[in-house]
Design a protein around this motif. Structure first.
Motif, short mmCIF file in Angstrom:
data_model
loop_
_atom_site.label_atom_id
_atom_site.label_comp_id
_atom_site.label_asym_id
_atom_site.label_seq_id
_atom_site.Cartn_x
_atom_site.Cartn_y
_atom_site.Cartn_z
N GLN A 9 -1.34 -8.59 -1.75
CA GLN A 9 -0.74 -7.34 -1.29
C GLN A 9 0.77 -7.40 -1.53
OE1 GLN A 9 -2.58 -4.91 -0.24
NE2 GLN A 9 -4.53 -5.86 0.35
N GLY A 10 1.33 -6.36 -2.12
CA GLY A 10 2.74 -6.36 -2.48
C GLY A 10 3.67 -6.58 -1.31
N VAL A 11 3.35 -5.97 -0.16
CA VAL A 11 4.25 -6.10 0.98
C VAL A 11 4.29 -7.54 1.48
CG1 VAL A 11 2.47 -5.50 2.70
CG2 VAL A 11 4.89 -5.09 3.20
N ILE A 12 3.16 -8.23 1.45
CA ILE A 12 3.12 -9.62 1.88
C ILE A 12 3.93 -10.49 0.93
CG2 ILE A 12 1.64 -11.58 2.44
CD1 ILE A 12 1.20 -9.30 4.33
N ARG A 13 3.78 -10.26 -0.36
CA ARG A 13 4.55 -11.03 -1.34
C ARG A 13 6.05 -10.79 -1.16
NH1 ARG A 13 1.57 -11.64 -7.17
NH2 ARG A 13 -0.35 -12.60 -6.38
N ASP A 14 6.41 -9.57 -0.82
CA ASP A 14 7.82 -9.27 -0.56
C ASP A 14 8.32 -10.10 0.62
OD1 ASP A 14 10.18 -7.22 -1.01
OD2 ASP A 14 9.84 -7.32 1.15
N TRP A 15 7.54 -10.18 1.70
CA TRP A 15 7.93 -10.98 2.86
C TRP A 15 8.10 -12.45 2.49
CZ3 TRP A 15 3.67 -8.82 6.65
CH2 TRP A 15 3.97 -7.51 6.98
N ILE A 16 7.15 -12.97 1.71
CA ILE A 16 7.19 -14.38 1.34
C ILE A 16 8.43 -14.68 0.49
CG2 ILE A 16 6.04 -16.15 -0.06
CD1 ILE A 16 3.35 -14.90 0.89
N ALA A 17 8.67 -13.83 -0.51
CA ALA A 17 9.84 -14.04 -1.37
C ALA A 17 11.13 -13.92 -0.59
CB ALA A 17 9.81 -13.03 -2.52
N GLU A 18 11.21 -12.89 0.25
CA GLU A 18 12.43 -12.68 1.04
C GLU A 18 12.66 -13.83 2.01
OE1 GLU A 18 15.88 -10.70 1.99
OE2 GLU A 18 14.44 -10.16 0.43
N SER A 19 11.58 -14.37 2.57
CA SER A 19 11.71 -15.51 3.49
C SER A 19 12.30 -16.72 2.78
CB SER A 19 10.34 -15.86 4.08
OG SER A 19 9.86 -14.82 4.89
N ARG A 20 11.80 -17.00 1.58
CA ARG A 20 12.34 -18.13 0.83
C ARG A 20 13.81 -17.97 0.53
NH1 ARG A 20 12.44 -22.61 1.26
NH2 ARG A 20 10.19 -22.75 1.22
N VAL A 21 14.21 -16.77 0.09
CA VAL A 21 15.62 -16.52 -0.21
C VAL A 21 16.47 -16.72 1.04
CG1 VAL A 21 17.29 -14.74 -0.88
CG2 VAL A 21 15.15 -14.98 -2.14
N ARG A 22 16.02 -16.18 2.16
CA ARG A 22 16.81 -16.26 3.39
C ARG A 22 16.92 -17.70 3.89
NH1 ARG A 22 16.08 -10.82 7.03
NH2 ARG A 22 15.91 -9.32 5.30
N ILE A 23 15.86 -18.47 3.77
CA ILE A 23 15.91 -19.88 4.19
C ILE A 23 16.92 -20.65 3.35
CG2 ILE A 23 14.62 -22.05 4.23
CD1 ILE A 23 12.16 -20.43 5.09
N GLU A 24 16.88 -20.44 2.04
CA GLU A 24 17.80 -21.17 1.16
C GLU A 24 19.25 -20.80 1.45
OE1 GLU A 24 16.90 -23.65 -0.70
OE2 GLU A 24 14.79 -23.31 -0.18
#
Length: 404
Positions: free
Chosen positions: A298-313
């Motif tokens: 699901q696109g929205v879930i992938r968006d959350w996952i990608a955004e989470s990685r960026v924010r953690i880094e």
């Protein structure tokens, strides 16, 4: 600019990661069971599994990692940061297993830096050994404690003693019967200059007149797995004058010295929580199907996952920069960066936890996963060690000063 960890950090990190996998994560359900079976529900420190973990941590050389200098492991803030992050993945167990849990860490730092030899022998030594716990009593219910100069608890000299009267609340760890010593901040001279009115004094738990009134709940959680948060009442509590830490009027400065490392330690551990939440989000998304395809598609879930990685880094780099500055120019020189991580970390990790909970559906709100407890704990960090608004105001003021 060097982005690699040094050899000491790499070795300790490898050891700690193995300790987490082989001992800490398997111990989490055991700890919950043993906590439920306690005669005293607040006596988290006496659980057998915690004693086993501590023994193993000491055997591996994973002990007092937070404390620099002769009293601790001698690590810098930059060396400790990735280790604290790993312990944050199991916030109830891992920091305590390594004797690196708040508020004891901050209290040990105060005793190491500001206490006299007799006070260190009486209280720092058993804290370093993990034989007792402690609490730090600053926040009060009747004033806005975000401004520490507002505190009203009185500490009055009477011959060879001080007499203490007042109330405190949200005193983390104080519900534990093994919290044997409290570092208490109050006013010794209300007529002195605003930042010289406060002092810190040591009060033993069993001192007459000190009453543990109740435990405070955080969004419904009692947090008894690390000693809870207590409301305290001091009624004509008498302690020897030798219990004063440093000199009269030094309390505010000591508090500021204590809170700097405490703030960055909270942020380090919070990144570990965010990493675990992201892993859980990915695992859940891969295993659940909705509307004919895995959540991971699901696109929205992938968006959350990608955004989470960026924010953690982004967050990790800011925290590491702050740790490096604390090591190289001192806490005062890193003041703006400490404020920046204190502003950024709770809100960022809270956002990631919210998305992890959403991915888990109703299960994310339940006791079957640690996410609800994580988000309650992270939400408190927007108050602990100073609320967001105070740090933002101070940081903005510093930026405006740069422009003249």
């Amino acid at each position: 600019m060097e982005f690699e960890y040094d050899a000491t950090t790499v070795a300790l990190r490898d050891e700690l990661l193995d300790f987490m996998e082989s001992h800490v994560y398997p111990a989490e359900p055991v700890f919950a069971e043993q906590m439920a079976a306690l005669d005293d529900p607040w006596d988290w420190d006496s659980t057998p599994i915690l004693a086993e973990l501590r023994a193993e941590a000491r055997r591996r050389g994973l002990w007092n990692l937070f404390l620099p200098g002769e009293h601790g492991a001698g690590l810098t803030n930059l060396q400790y940061a990735p280790l604290a992050e790993i312990t944050g993945r199991s916030p109830a167990l891992a920091p305590a297993a390594l004797n690196c849990s708040a508020p004891d860490t901050g209290n040990m730092e105060v005793l190491a830096q500001f206490a006299n030899d007799d006070q260190r022998a009486a209280w720092l030594a058993p804290l370093l050994e993990g034989r007792i716990r402690s609490a730090f009593a600053m926040t009060e219910p009747d004033v806005a404690s975000s401004d520490a100069t507002n505190i009203e608890l009185s500490i009055v000299r009477d011959g060879d003693e001080y007499v203490i009267n007042g109330r405190k609340w949200w005193i983390t760890g104080a519900m534990s019967p093994n919290a044997r010593i409290f570092i208490v901040m109050g006013k010794t001279d209300p007529n002195a200059e605003r930042h010289r009115q406060q002092s810190m004094i040591l009060v033993e738990r069993d001192t007459p007149g000190l009453e543990v009134v109740r435990g405070m709940h955080v969004l419904g959680y009692d947090d008894r797995d690390h000693g809870g948060h207590a409301e305290l009442r001091f009624t004509d509590v008498r302690v020897p004058a030798t219990n004063l830490i440093g000199e009269e009027g030094a309390g505010f400065a000591i508090a500021q010295g204590r809170l700097g490392p405490g703030r960055i330690h909270h942020c380090m551990r919070s990144i570990g929580i965010a990493e675990r939440a992201l892993e859980m989000m990915c695992d859940r998304a891969a295993s659940r199907v909705a509307f004919g395809k895995p959540l991971a598609d699901q696109g929205v879930i992938r968006d959350w996952i990608a955004e989470s990685r960026v924010r953690i880094e982004q967050l990790r780099l800011l925290v590491l920069k702050t740790a490096w500055l604390m090591d190289t120019v001192g806490n005062r020189g890193a003041h703006s960066e400490i404020q920046a991580i204190k502003i950024a970390t709770p809100s960022t990790v809270e956002w990631i936890l919210d998305k992890a909970i959403q991915t888990h559906g109703a299960g994310g709100l339940s006791q079957d996963f640690p996410l609800a407890g994580f988000i309650a704990g992270i939400r408190t960090l927007r108050f602990a060690d100073g609320p967001d608004e105070v740090h933002k105001n101070s940081l903005a003021r510093a930026e405006l000063r740069k422009r003249g």
